[in-house]
Design an enzyme around this catalytic site. Structure first.
Site, PDB file in Angstrom:
ATOM      1  N   GLU A   1      -0.046  -7.080  11.111  1.00 36.27           N
ATOM      2  CA  GLU A   1       1.328  -6.897  10.645  1.00 36.27           C
ATOM      3  C   GLU A   1       2.247  -7.383  11.773  1.00 36.27           C
ATOM      4  O   GLU A   1       1.820  -7.434  12.935  1.00 36.27           O
ATOM      5  CB  GLU A   1       1.601  -5.401  10.426  1.00 36.27           C
ATOM      6  CG  GLU A   1       0.650  -4.715   9.484  1.00 36.27           C
ATOM      7  CD  GLU A   1       1.022  -4.886   8.025  1.00 36.27           C
ATOM      8  OE1 GLU A   1       2.202  -5.109   7.738  1.00 36.27           O
ATOM      9  OE2 GLU A   1       0.107  -4.817   7.189  1.00 36.27           O
TER      10      GLU A   1
ATOM     11  N   GLY B   1      -1.966 -14.564  11.859  1.00 37.29           N
ATOM     12  CA  GLY B   1      -1.559 -13.851  10.634  1.00 37.29           C
ATOM     13  C   GLY B   1      -2.474 -12.695  10.249  1.00 37.29           C
ATOM     14  O   GLY B   1      -2.442 -12.208   9.119  1.00 37.29           O
TER      15      GLY B   1
ATOM     16  N   GLY C   1      -6.318 -12.287   4.687  1.00 32.92           N
ATOM     17  CA  GLY C   1      -5.975 -13.699   4.511  1.00 32.92           C
ATOM     18  C   GLY C   1      -5.189 -13.885   3.227  1.00 32.92           C
ATOM     19  O   GLY C   1      -5.420 -13.196   2.234  1.00 32.92           O
TER      20      GLY C   1
ATOM     21  N   ASP D   1      -3.092   1.813   9.261  1.00 28.06           N
ATOM     22  CA  ASP D   1      -3.373   0.958   8.104  1.00 28.06           C
ATOM     23  C   ASP D   1      -4.741   1.294   7.498  1.00 28.06           C
ATOM     24  O   ASP D   1      -4.884   1.387   6.273  1.00 28.06           O
ATOM     25  CB  ASP D   1      -3.331  -0.505   8.566  1.00 28.06           C
ATOM     26  CG  ASP D   1      -3.370  -1.453   7.395  1.00 28.06           C
ATOM     27  OD1 ASP D   1      -2.480  -1.336   6.541  1.00 28.06           O
ATOM     28  OD2 ASP D   1      -4.303  -2.261   7.323  1.00 28.06           O
TER      29      ASP D   1
ATOM     30  N   GLU E   1      -5.650  -3.352  -6.567  1.00 27.04           N
ATOM     31  CA  GLU E   1      -6.935  -3.721  -5.969  1.00 27.04           C
ATOM     32  C   GLU E   1      -6.792  -4.211  -4.540  1.00 27.04           C
ATOM     33  O   GLU E   1      -7.608  -3.903  -3.671  1.00 27.04           O
ATOM     34  CB  GLU E   1      -7.596  -4.790  -6.852  1.00 27.04           C
ATOM     35  CG  GLU E   1      -8.930  -5.309  -6.372  1.00 27.04           C
ATOM     36  CD  GLU E   1      -9.983  -4.230  -6.269  1.00 27.04           C
ATOM     37  OE1 GLU E   1     -10.104  -3.657  -5.173  1.00 27.04           O
ATOM     38  OE2 GLU E   1     -10.666  -3.957  -7.263  1.00 27.04           O
TER      39      GLU E   1
ATOM     40  N   LYS F   1      -5.924   3.073   3.818  1.00 27.26           N
ATOM     41  CA  LYS F   1      -6.927   2.512   2.897  1.00 27.26           C
ATOM     42  C   LYS F   1      -7.978   3.548   2.510  1.00 27.26           C
ATOM     43  O   LYS F   1      -8.341   3.677   1.341  1.00 27.26           O
ATOM     44  CB  LYS F   1      -7.596   1.288   3.535  1.00 27.26           C
ATOM     45  CG  LYS F   1      -6.658   0.100   3.638  1.00 27.26           C
ATOM     46  CD  LYS F   1      -7.299  -1.042   4.380  1.00 27.26           C
ATOM     47  CE  LYS F   1      -6.355  -2.238   4.452  1.00 27.26           C
ATOM     48  NZ  LYS F   1      -6.813  -3.261   5.380  1.00 27.26           N
TER      49      LYS F   1
ATOM     50  N   LYS G   1       0.810  -1.229   0.000  1.00 27.51           N
ATOM     51  CA  LYS G   1       0.000   0.000   0.000  1.00 27.51           C
ATOM     52  C   LYS G   1       0.836   1.267   0.000  1.00 27.51           C
ATOM     53  O   LYS G   1       0.309   2.369  -0.120  1.00 27.51           O
ATOM     54  CB  LYS G   1      -0.846   0.043   1.289  1.00 27.51           C
ATOM     55  CG  LYS G   1      -2.030  -0.880   1.292  1.00 27.51           C
ATOM     56  CD  LYS G   1      -2.876  -0.636   2.514  1.00 27.51           C
ATOM     57  CE  LYS G   1      -2.516  -1.517   3.684  1.00 27.51           C
ATOM     58  NZ  LYS G   1      -2.619  -2.945   3.522  1.00 27.51           N
TER      59      LYS G   1
END
Ligand code: ADP
Ligand code: ASP
Ligand code: MG
Length: 814
Positions: free
Chosen positions: A666, A663, A796, A677, A605, A681, A578
């Site tokens: 980060e 997971g 994921g 984060d 995307e 976005k 990103k």
């Protein structure tokens, strides 16, 4: 009577010569045969090398000579294991003369065109003798006839012109009285009227055969070589090239003139007027159909018949306002080149007559420059024209087809295809007959140009995509596996040929222009060269493959810094990283502009909502004329996981730890928990909606405790989570009391954006969001009351990889 010609590879080994003999025996059952042969493959080059070495006083010429000798001796012994003494004696004698000639060149330090022809004539003399004698040894009705006694030329050494009147008579007379069924003749070599040895030009054995075929008025000329016909383009450079079954004389001539080596260009001349078809066949695959060159109509519907290329081209440009109106200017220019025996391959002249551009062979550029600058000395001194400009390291590519003139838009397609792949065109020419369109490009781009043009004109609808993936951690690994699994489906159903041409993790990198074998990519990568970001870029650039895409599956700022370099090479970018899109607006904008300028897609995307089609949907809304009024979204899979699992029965610290272990966060959980984060976005969504905004413009109300905010290491941060449990429990208690769920919400409204933890009441679309799901609501002019909602798994490895994959496929469908 049949005339066959076998090229260098066809007679390049005892095994291949045996194939040739079998073919001849078969044909001779029903016909008498004139069989023209080349020198043993590679021998003409070796003879010329020995000559150059001797001329340069390099003793190495002796070694080269020994190599030539050994090659022939081996072939003779292999072909005639029991009875080779007589053949060896004759050949040894010939080789003695060759050695003396080389020693002579060594002594006098000179290799004139005349001597050069004498030197190379040994190649065909030896091969024809060996083949004929081998056949005689096998009790076949065969004999050798030296073509030098038949083909008469002028004294234009290295590329002599044929005197057809004498030559035709000689050939007819000889074959009238020849008794053997099979006559073997050396190709390429001839004699002048004065009895000097001459040759017909490199590749000239084809021509020898055509001269004989025409003199004897045979029904067909067969050229046997090492490929199954004349291909749609050079099969050594384009794997997908395929043989053309039928082609006209004109087309074959154009293709060979522009570099299709399979046929020596003058070969068509003698047979054309008699309408003798040329059949190109493969000695190594005698049953393949090959190519018929004739006047018969074509079977293919494509107006483009083939694409060829010539390497080592120099472009000469003569410019100057004084050129307009200088009488006979072009005549003088071409006379000058002709006096120097320089062959002009292509010409373009601007209609203003201010400049003229010529394509010639690289090796003649220096001579041409001197000659032209001297010829136009006066005009240059008076400033009427400039000294000639010479550019080297170029190539010509040509599209060829008789019916191109009846189809519009072929050149447009050709140039846009090249342009899309960042191939710079230096000059363009189109013959008035429109049988060819030629372009001069950089040598380094030839392979890419041929492949991309071939795909455009001959593999309609299939598209090759070459991906270079950096970062094969969790997500990257899934992506490679998905590509491996879907390869066949994409080819069969979407006509996309996808190959992974480069792979890198932080330690190693590997490349393969034919596509890395994905069966054992991990083992290959572990043994790859040392990884470096710049090295990965340099390798990707050097491979210079069409439709190249760099896939960034890292979260690394240094990788994002290289996007501009990739785009400038017309290499597309697909990123889940990103950082670039949420960096300074200037940088984001610049990347978008580079993407447009260099025709290299830039897709990201997976920056928002992992595999969910959030950005694509937004782009489609905007492109179709809608306008975004506001966006409300839950965009953090990790924060969702945390607040869905955090209750008065769990500890905040434990939940965050669990999110990390599974997971969802980060490695540094502060990036997620601080809201940075999510802010990135919503920033990306705002920018894609058309708003100029930076990260610091986003209002970020943190839910972290004061100590948590101030912590300066990951361990410290975890300690604060334990110490400040009460703070987090109070957030939960308040939500519970209000009958609400805690959700971390991003908003964009009226040009302003914010991120914060919110209490969401029952009935709200966010209330029931489960696990690590994301949701985005777009309120637009068209979706004013009921928003466009996109909802689903927002984190994921598998879904993120499939989002990257979807971006790659999107490029394939362009
Ligand atoms: P020979 O020794 O049989 O005369 P050449 O080496 O002169 O063979 O010509 C055959 C070669 O021409 C092929 O091996 C191929 O590499 C090259 N070639 C270049 N363009 C084409 C084309 N369009 N079709 C077929 N072959 C081509
Ligand atoms: N042996 C010659 C050459 O290599 C002629 C030929 O093979 O056609 O150019
Ligand atoms: Mg040839």
């Amino acid at each position: 009577m049949k005339v066959l010609k076998f090229g260098g590879t066809s007679v390049g080994s005892s095994k291949n010569i045996n194939n040739v003999i079998n073919i001849l025996v078969d044909y001779s059952k029903t016909d008498t045969i004139a069989c023209v042969v080349s020198a043993v493959g590679g021998i003409t080059d070796k003879l010329l090398l020995a000559g150059k070495q001797a001329q340069n006083k390099e003793e190495a010429f002796l070694e080269t000579f020994e190599g030539i000798k050994e090659r022939h001796f081996n072939i003779i012994k292999e072909l005639n294991p029991d009875n080779h003494t007589a053949i060896l004696e004759f050949v040894e004698d010939k080789l003695k003369s060759l050695k003396s000639l080389l020693e002579g060149i060594y002594l006098i330090n000179e290799l004139s065109p005349k001597t050069s022809d004498k030197l190379v004539s040994f190649g065909e003399l030896l091969s024809s003798f060996i083949i004929a004698e081998t056949m005689k040894n096998r009790s076949l009705s065969a004999d050798v006839k030296n073509s030098q006694e038949l083909i008469v030329t002028n004294s234009n050494f290295t590329k002599a012109e044929v005197d057809y009147t004498v030559t035709n008579t000689n050939i007819r007379e000889y074959f009238k009285s020849a008794n053997q069924k099979i006559t073997i003749l050396p190709g390429f070599i001839s004699k002048s009227k004065l009895g000097e040895i001459t040759t017909l030009g490199r590749g000239g054995s084809d021509f020898t055969a055509a001269i004989i075929a025409a003199a004897l008025h045979v029904e067909q000329l067969e050229i046997w070589t090492d490929v199954s016909g004349m291909f749609t383009t050079n099969p050594k450079l384009v794997k997908q090239a395929y043989p053309i079954d039928k082609i006209s004389y004109q087309e074959a001539m154009e293709l060979s003139h522009f570099g299709a080596k399979v046929l020596y260009p003058p070969t068509v001349q003698p047979v054309l007027s008699l309408q003798i078809p040329i059949h190109i066949k493969n000695t190594l695959e005698p049953n393949a159909v090959g190519t018929i060159i004739s006047n018969e109509g074509t079977t293919s519907s494509s107006p483009v018949k083939g694409i060829s290329n010539i390497s080592n081209i120099a472009l000469l440009t003569l410019e100057g306002t004084g050129m307009v109106g200088i009488p006979g200017f072009s005549k003088r220019l071409f006379e000058t080149l002709s006096q120097e025996k320089i062959n002009v391959i292509m010409i373009t002249q601007a209609s203003s007559e201010h400049s003229i551009c010529l394509g010639i062979e690289d090796k003649e550029a220096a001579t041409a420059k001197t000659a032209i600058d001297t010829a136009f000395e006066n005009e240059i001194a008076l400033g009427k024209i400039e000294p000639i400009i010479v550019e080297t390291g170029l190539s010509i590519i040509a599209l060829v087809g008789d019916s191109m003139k009846n189809h519009q838009g072929i050149s447009g397609k050709m140039f846009s295809t090249l342009g899309k792949n960042n191939i710079n065109i230096r000059a363009i020419a189109q013959g008035a007959s429109e049988k060819n369109i030629t372009a001069v490009i950089n040598e380094k781009d030839v392979k890419k140009a041929l492949n991309t043009l071939h795909e455009q004109f001959f593999e309609s609808k299939t598209k090759q995509i070459n991906v270079f993936i950096t970062g094969v951690g969790n997500v990257g690994e899934r992506l490679v596996e998905q590509i491996k699994q879907q390869k066949k489906y994409l080819k069969d159903n979407l006509k996309i040929k996808l190959r992974v041409a480069g792979l890198s993790n932080s330690r190693h990198m590997i490349f393969n222009e034919d596509g890395i074998d994905l069966k054992n990519w991990k083992e290959q990568l572990a043994q790859g060269e040392k990884a470096s970001l710049q090295g990965f870029f340099e390798n990707t650039k050097a491979l210079n493959l069409r439709n190249s895409i760099f896939v960034d599956v890292t979260a690394n700022a240094n990788v994002a810094d290289l996007y501009a370099q990739y785009l400038k090479e017309s290499i597309g970018i697909v990123a889940c990283n990103k950082i670039a899109c949420s960096s300074e607006f200037k940088n984001y904008k610049n990347l978008k502009q580079l993407s447009l300028k260099y025709n290299a897609p830039f897709l990201f995307e997976t920056n928002v909502g992992a595999g969910l089609p959030v950005i694509d949907t937004l782009n489609n809304l905007i492109a179709s004329g809608d306008k975004v009024n506001s966006i409300q979204a839950v965009l953090s899979g990790s924060l969702n996981f945390v607040f869905n699992n955090f209750t008065d029965k769990t500890k905040f610290y434990d939940v965050v730890k669990q999110a990390g272990a599974e997971g969802y966060t980060e490695p540094d959980p502060r990036i997620d928990l601080s809201g940075v984060d999510v802010a990135r976005k919503i920033l990306i969504l705002a920018r894609e909606s058309g708003v100029k905004m930076n990260l610091e413009d986003i209002e970020n109300t943190s839910f972290l405790s004061e100590a948590g905010l101030k912590s300066d290491s990951v361990d410290d941060f975890y300690d604060t989570l334990i110490a400040d449990e009460a703070h987090y429990q109070s957030l939960y208690a308040s939500a519970k009391a209000n009958n609400c769920q805690l959700k971390y919400v991003a908003k964009f409204d009226n040009g302003k954006a914010s991120v914060s933890l919110q209490e969401i009441p029952e009935g709200h679309p966010f209330y029931n969001l489960e696990g690590s799901d994301n949701i985005v609501m777009f309120y637009t002019e068209r979706y004013a009351k009921q928003p466009m909602i996109i909802k689903g798994a927002g984190a994921g490895a598998e879904v993120t990889a499939s989002g990257l994959f979807a971006d790659i496929i999107r490029l394939g469908n362009d």
